[in-house]
Design an enzyme around this catalytic site. Structure first.
Site, PDB file in Angstrom:
ATOM      1  N   THR A 160      -1.897   4.648  -4.004  1.00  0.00           N
ATOM      2  CA  THR A 160      -0.649   5.113  -4.619  1.00  0.00           C
ATOM      3  C   THR A 160       0.604   4.434  -4.057  1.00  0.00           C
ATOM      4  O   THR A 160       1.619   4.366  -4.738  1.00  0.00           O
ATOM      5  CB  THR A 160      -0.486   6.638  -4.431  1.00  0.00           C
ATOM      6  N   LYS A 239       6.998   6.335  -6.962  1.00  0.00           N
ATOM      7  CA  LYS A 239       6.341   7.343  -6.118  1.00  0.00           C
ATOM      8  C   LYS A 239       7.466   8.027  -5.353  1.00  0.00           C
ATOM      9  O   LYS A 239       8.137   7.396  -4.544  1.00  0.00           O
ATOM     10  CB  LYS A 239       5.351   6.670  -5.153  1.00  0.00           C
TER      11      LYS A 239
END
Ligand code: ASP
Length: 436
Positions: A160, A239
């Site tokens: 991620t 993110k």
């Protein structure tokens, strides 16, 4: 007790602990992975007793099994690059490491097979913080292979941390893409009960098989619970949380769609499939490029600007509307004048692009004198609402595929949806804070 055994321990202070024994280098310490996922080190002297509740159950990778093709289902290729989404806990170190074989992953999430015929390959096995430009090219070439082989869509499993960079890189590289390419990550490793990998993968597969979406997108949890996932725009996502499962948010844009495990899709606005006259073409990255990021901050020094003189391009993460400390107003601000001098030199040599450290909004270097001076010195990027990630990847891609003197005109060209035409983010901002 062997590493990997599940044990119950009673300490001399009366505490009862359950967890998996891990290896440690220190013979005096017993290291346990608790059910919560946290590790704890216990001095063996303080342990009253220990019972083995279950023997080591580390799963051995199964051999690649034959995939039975169901003609009524579409075919999806899952290409694994590594990261938490395809990883498990090492009892040797207690750390999460990329390790699942593709077959293991499908065996863990059998629902996938009911949604589509799944082809699964490992094309990398790394954490995404280690990814370099060359890896974008590798992934793009593997995607091209699968498209040529006739799959209906592709899922890229990815760490991620830099997933938002890779989704941009793939969007730029895959010119005239006509199949869905969905990046999927997870904040909790796949062998933990709280993993988000399963739902993210299943939603991505559902979205590929049930929609006409034919671009690059990201599929991650929409909320911290397992209610639904968002399909997020590849070029406008960040993110925004270190650990929450709904860490990914669309910035200066809305998500593309909401999707649940059962395959119910709600688009945020009517979706029109991208039409291309030409065939898929890869516009790859030059992996020799050196691209820098300079973050504006109080007390910046000219050396920080000078540092990039041997680079091919620079992204500035400026303050507010797109500023750097460049104004000398008295004897205490002499350094600022030197910063501007350095910047003048630098922007003549390499493309320098302004972005903002405010997450939301647009760069506007026309409002204040500072912005005007920056534009005069050659800083690009005025009026763009690109994320830092977008500006960085776009500049690298432009430098890889176009002439240096074209960058000035191309940087504000909207190639893949990385720049919003309209201001749509008030609504998005509202939603974001409601969710958090
Ligand atoms: N550091 C890891 C990575 O980005 C975290 C994750 O896998 O999500 O690869």
């Amino acid at each position: 007790m062997k590493p990997g055994s599940y044990v119950e321990i009673k300490t001399k202070t009366g505490e009862i602990l359950k967890g998996i024994v891990m290896n440690t280098n220190d013979p005096k310490i017993l290291s346990l992975k608790l059910d919560s996922g946290y590790n704890i080190g216990l001095d063996k002297k303080n342990i009253l007793y220990m019972n083995e509740l279950r023997k080591n159950q580390e799963i051995k990778p199964k051999q690649q099994e034959e995939i039975k093709i169901n003609k009524n289902l579409k075919t999806i290729a899952i290409l694994h690059t590594g990261g938490t989404v395809a990883s498990k806990v090492s009892y040797a170190t207690g750390a999460v490491f990329p390790s699942f074989s593709p077959t293991e992953l499908i065996n863990m999430f059998p629902e996938l097979k009911t949604i589509a015929n799944i082809k699964s390959r490992l094309i990398g096995n790394m954490f995404s913080e280690d990814i370099r430009f060359v890896h974008y090219n590798i992934i793009a070439k593997e995607i091209e292979k699968e498209i040529k082989a006739g799959v209906d869509g592709i899922i890229i499993t990815h760490g991620t941390d830099t997933l938002a960079f890779t989704s941009l890189a793939l969007s730029f590289t895959l010119e005239n893409l006509n199949k869905p390419v969905i990046l999927v990550g997870a904040q909790r490793s796949s062998d933990r009960p709280s993993t988000d990998a399963a739902m993210n993968l299943i939603c991505a597969a559902q979205f590929i098989t049930r929609s006409n979406f034919n671009e690059v997108g990201i599929c991650m949890h929409g909320k911290s619970g397992d209610d639904f996932c968002y399909i997020l725009p590849a070029c406008k996502t960040k993110k925004l949380h270190t650990s929450r499962r709904d860490a990914f948010k669309a910035v200066n844009s809305n998500p593309i769609a909401k999707i649940n495990k059962e395959g119910k899709i709600e688009f945020f606005q009517e979706y029109h499939k991208k039409e291309h006259k030409d065939k898929l073409k890869l516009k790859l990255f030059n992996d020799k490029l050196k691209l820098g990021i300079l973050k504006a901050h109080p007390n910046l020094s000219k050396e920080e600007v000078k540092m990039f003189s041997k680079f091919n391009g620079l992204i500035i993460e400026g303050t507010g509307l797109g500023h750097l400390p460049i104004n000398k107003i008295d004897k205490n601000t002499k350094e600022n004048e030197l910063i501007l001098k350095e910047l003048n030199k630098l922007a003549k040599k390499i493309p320098v692009v302004m972005t903002s450290q405010c997450i939301f909004g647009r760069v506007n270097m026309n409002v204040y004198d500072t912005g005007r001076k920056l534009q005069d010195s050659g800083v690009l990027g005025n009026y763009s609402d690109m994320t830092l990630e977008a500006a960085f990847i776009k500049l690298a891609w432009l430098l890889s595929n176009y002439k240096k003197n074209q960058i000035k005109d191309l940087i504000n060209n909207n190639f893949r949806g990385e720049i919003s035409k309209r201001v749509t983010y008030e609504e998005n901002l509202f939603r974001l804070f409601k969710v958090f």
